[in-house]
Design an enzyme around this catalytic site. Sequence first.
Site, PDB file in Angstrom:
ATOM      1  N   TYR A   1       1.797   2.935  22.015  1.00 30.60           N
ATOM      2  CA  TYR A   1       1.409   3.026  23.421  1.00 30.60           C
ATOM      3  C   TYR A   1       0.480   1.862  23.734  1.00 30.60           C
ATOM      4  O   TYR A   1      -0.079   1.229  22.833  1.00 30.60           O
ATOM      5  CB  TYR A   1       0.746   4.366  23.750  1.00 30.60           C
ATOM      6  CG  TYR A   1      -0.430   4.752  22.873  1.00 30.60           C
ATOM      7  CD1 TYR A   1      -1.725   4.350  23.167  1.00 30.60           C
ATOM      8  CD2 TYR A   1      -0.245   5.555  21.746  1.00 30.60           C
ATOM      9  CE1 TYR A   1      -2.803   4.719  22.387  1.00 30.60           C
ATOM     10  CE2 TYR A   1      -1.305   5.930  20.947  1.00 30.60           C
ATOM     11  CZ  TYR A   1      -2.590   5.510  21.269  1.00 30.60           C
ATOM     12  OH  TYR A   1      -3.643   5.866  20.480  1.00 30.60           O
TER      13      TYR A   1
ATOM     14  N   HIS B   1      -1.144  -0.355  18.741  1.00 31.32           N
ATOM     15  CA  HIS B   1      -0.932  -1.338  19.798  1.00 31.32           C
ATOM     16  C   HIS B   1      -0.298  -2.600  19.217  1.00 31.32           C
ATOM     17  O   HIS B   1      -0.570  -2.970  18.072  1.00 31.32           O
ATOM     18  CB  HIS B   1      -2.259  -1.709  20.460  1.00 31.32           C
ATOM     19  CG  HIS B   1      -3.089  -0.534  20.830  1.00 31.32           C
ATOM     20  ND1 HIS B   1      -2.627   0.492  21.613  1.00 31.32           N
ATOM     21  CD2 HIS B   1      -4.382  -0.210  20.516  1.00 31.32           C
ATOM     22  CE1 HIS B   1      -3.586   1.398  21.777  1.00 31.32           C
ATOM     23  NE2 HIS B   1      -4.640   0.988  21.116  1.00 31.32           N
TER      24      HIS B   1
END
Length: 352
Positions: free
Chosen positions: A242, A292
């Site tokens: 995400y 990430h």
Amino acid sequence: MVCVCRPTALCSLRKKLFRWVTFFLLLFIMVIFYKEGCPCRGTSCGCETYISDRGISSWFDKHFNSTIEPLLTKENQEISPDILRWWLRLQLRETAPRPIHLQLFQKARKWRPTRGRRSCQCWSCAVVGNSGHLLGSGYGALIDSHHVVLRMNKAMTEGYESDVGRKTTHHIMYPESAKDLKANVVPVLVPFKPQDLIWLESVQGSFRTQKSIRAAWDKAAILHPAFMKYVHDSWMEQHGRYPSTGLLALILSLHLCDQLSVFGYGADSKGNWHHYWEHNRNAGAFRRTGVHNATFEAAVIQQLARIGKVRLYGSNHMEPRVAQATCHTATSILESILSALGICGQRSPWPG
């Protein structure tokens, strides 16, 4: 209007006629402005170009969805099952939505958007990341010159004012990264899991949490899970699990600002990834989290800068400063009248 006519009835009729003509003239002007927009674009008070302008870059037009609402409102509090399942997988193994999950969003504080009114104000924003390359940059005054200054997570200004500025209008964070905020700073919560909404609910209406974190929680806004998924799918093209808080803050600003400056993103001049207020020997930690994708996020930001949608301030160069537009008196009076009539507003598109 001075009346010198006789008899009195005729004079009264002329006065009424004058009022009606004036009324319909104003009504005509309102209709024209409603269709064409505020008379501000390209003037001393409006932007020459806006972030949301299309037709400049096919890449941007493909990724930018102007119809999505970034923050939780009364109108979008019903979260669809597919969005809810994606959101639950961010940090939990549980993927089956339950009524309690929907209730959390229904009970949470809602933001009331103001962007429905055309604005005669060109809203400039500064998104300030926490990169170590801000040290010695001298960007402080430039950052403070923006209407909106958004900071994130544990960012601090005291002792670093010359490089990062003093001003903060909004602060984006999640419970684990929450810090004390001044009463005039609007907290923006990024909910990564159900517990984050429970945490926020427990502090609503107060000025102190169980952990003694001070903030104006009664003003808090909440990032919508659908917006988070939109950033992950459209902008990140599903790279990483995400998006980072930093990228979410930047794309949020793309949607709420007219012009955007970006500070404090990326590694320092030596290639180290660390916060400007600390010495981090594990300089590559952010890239190795597996959560990430820093490389892809950096590429997105660089592309936004190349096509002129953001002004990116890096560690190795100082971008030319663009002076803030100053309204002429006549234009300011016109804007005040239009704002009073409800045609064009000067209110910030940001919560607060």
